[in-house]
Design a protein around this motif. Structure first.
Motif, short mmCIF file in Angstrom:
data_model
loop_
_atom_site.label_atom_id
_atom_site.label_comp_id
_atom_site.label_asym_id
_atom_site.label_seq_id
_atom_site.Cartn_x
_atom_site.Cartn_y
_atom_site.Cartn_z
N SER A 76 0.99 -1.43 0.13
CA SER A 76 0.02 -0.07 -0.46
C SER A 76 1.15 1.28 0.28
O SER A 76 1.99 1.24 0.50
N SER A 77 0.15 2.68 -0.66
CA SER A 77 1.13 3.48 -0.45
C SER A 77 0.19 4.23 0.70
O SER A 77 0.59 5.69 0.35
N TYR A 78 -0.58 4.02 1.35
CA TYR A 78 -1.79 4.62 1.83
C TYR A 78 -1.06 4.31 3.63
O TYR A 78 -2.15 3.67 3.90
N ILE A 79 -0.14 4.65 4.01
CA ILE A 79 0.39 4.42 5.90
C ILE A 79 0.01 5.84 5.91
O ILE A 79 0.90 6.02 5.40
N TYR A 80 -0.19 5.51 7.40
CA TYR A 80 0.23 6.92 8.35
C TYR A 80 0.03 5.93 9.86
O TYR A 80 -0.78 4.92 10.53
N ASN A 81 0.65 7.21 10.31
CA ASN A 81 1.06 7.23 11.75
C ASN A 81 -0.56 7.45 12.66
O ASN A 81 -0.81 8.97 12.31
N GLN A 82 -1.41 6.81 13.82
CA GLN A 82 -1.74 7.65 14.61
C GLN A 82 -1.58 8.75 14.64
O GLN A 82 -3.19 9.33 15.77
N SER A 83 -1.12 9.17 15.64
CA SER A 83 -0.40 10.52 15.38
C SER A 83 -1.32 11.78 13.94
O SER A 83 -1.40 12.87 14.87
N GLN A 84 -1.41 10.80 13.41
CA GLN A 84 -1.15 11.53 12.11
C GLN A 84 -2.88 12.54 11.86
O GLN A 84 -3.75 11.51 11.02
N ILE A 85 -3.54 13.18 12.90
CA ILE A 85 -5.09 13.40 13.26
C ILE A 85 -5.52 13.91 12.02
O ILE A 85 -6.53 14.30 12.25
N GLU A 86 -4.35 14.86 11.29
CA GLU A 86 -4.99 15.65 10.05
C GLU A 86 -5.04 14.76 8.93
O GLU A 86 -5.66 15.08 7.77
N ALA A 87 -4.92 13.68 8.73
CA ALA A 87 -4.75 12.20 7.20
C ALA A 87 -6.34 12.59 7.38
O ALA A 87 -7.14 12.60 8.10
N SER A 88 -6.49 12.13 6.00
CA SER A 88 -7.72 11.87 5.86
C SER A 88 -8.81 11.08 6.08
O SER A 88 -9.88 11.48 6.02
N PRO A 89 -8.07 9.77 6.68
CA PRO A 89 -9.28 9.37 7.20
C PRO A 89 -9.87 9.48 8.71
O PRO A 89 -10.55 9.40 9.04
N SER A 90 -9.43 10.93 9.08
CA SER A 90 -9.69 11.42 10.15
C SER A 90 -11.76 12.51 9.83
O SER A 90 -12.57 12.72 10.58
N SER A 91 -11.79 12.45 8.68
CA SER A 91 -12.81 13.11 8.19
C SER A 91 -13.61 11.42 7.56
O SER A 91 -13.82 10.91 7.27
N SER A 92 -15.30 12.43 8.28
CA SER A 92 -16.12 11.54 7.98
C SER A 92 -16.59 11.05 6.76
O SER A 92 -16.90 9.75 6.19
N SER A 93 -15.94 11.48 6.06
CA SER A 93 -16.40 12.01 4.38
C SER A 93 -16.19 10.86 3.43
O SER A 93 -16.25 10.19 2.41
N PHE A 94 -14.07 10.05 4.66
CA PHE A 94 -13.50 9.54 3.99
C PHE A 94 -14.44 8.04 4.09
O PHE A 94 -14.42 7.07 3.01
#
Length: 205
Positions: A76-94
């Motif tokens: 995968s090219s989409y890997i986030y650390n849980q501290s990245q609160i601003e990342a795309s998955p934080s939005s309910s639209s995602f």
């Protein structure tokens, strides 16, 4: 003609978006479950967004002797650390445009945060988005024994429609090795998102 093209493009975009799945890997024992899930989803052609905790990285190093991030980058090219609160998955639209989310393995701490509405990091916040938008959320909890507090948290979420799935391998499949047992758990989790696969041998009576 233009309106037809727009409609066709819109349908295509919706179809592509439903191929997106969120995988969370928290700091419980059994990071191999999360890795194997990502591997299978990659083979099935899904766009996989992965959220990992610092504890998960430590567990992967301890249990498997690997760098978790480097391993996941293969799939995968989409890997986030849980501290990245601003990342795309934080939005309910995602979450609305995603097929579902699986946290595998799900630690008791993560279970507690979600059950009590604590979105202090990207992992728990994303899970709460799935609950808010009535999308499928699967928590593969990996702990034993379970006390009254853990059971109450699990029950609270189950009543909201969250799938609570203990990582309990079956033996009716007559597993020949550990891989068979891992694949059974992963396959069961994918079943809950309605994903077709042949990862494990199903019971035929």
């Amino acid at each position: 003609m233009v309106s037809g093209m727009v409609k066709e493009a819109g349908t295509k975009n919706r179809r592509e978006k439903t191929k997106r799945i969120i995988i969370g890997i928290s700091g419980a024992s059994g990071t191999i479950y999360g890795i194997r899930t990502v591997q299978f989803l990659n083979e099935l052609g899904y766009e996989i967004h992965i959220i990992i905790s610092k504890s998960a990285e430590k567990v992967a190093q301890k249990e498997l002797g690997i760098n978790l991030i480097n391993e996941l980058k293969k799939y995968s090219s989409y890997i986030y650390n849980q501290s990245q609160i601003e990342a795309s998955p934080s939005s309910s639209s995602f979450s609305i445009t995603s097929k579902g989310m699986i946290i595998i393995p799900c630690s008791i701490k993560t279970l507690a945060e979600i059950a009590n509405g604590i979105g202090s990091n990207l992992l728990s916040r994303t899970a709460l988005n799935f609950i808010r938008t009535n999308k499928r959320l699967v928590l593969v909890i990996r702990e034993t024994p379970l006390g009254a507090i853990e059971l109450e948290n699990a029950l609270k979420l189950a009543r909201l429609g969250v799938y609570i799935m203990p990582a309990s391998p079956a033996f009716y499949i007559l597993p020949k090795n550990i891989d068979d047992m891992i694949n059974f758990i992963v396959g069961k989790a994918l079943d809950l998102l309605g994903i077709k696969h042949d990862i494990y041998k199903r019971w035929k009576g």
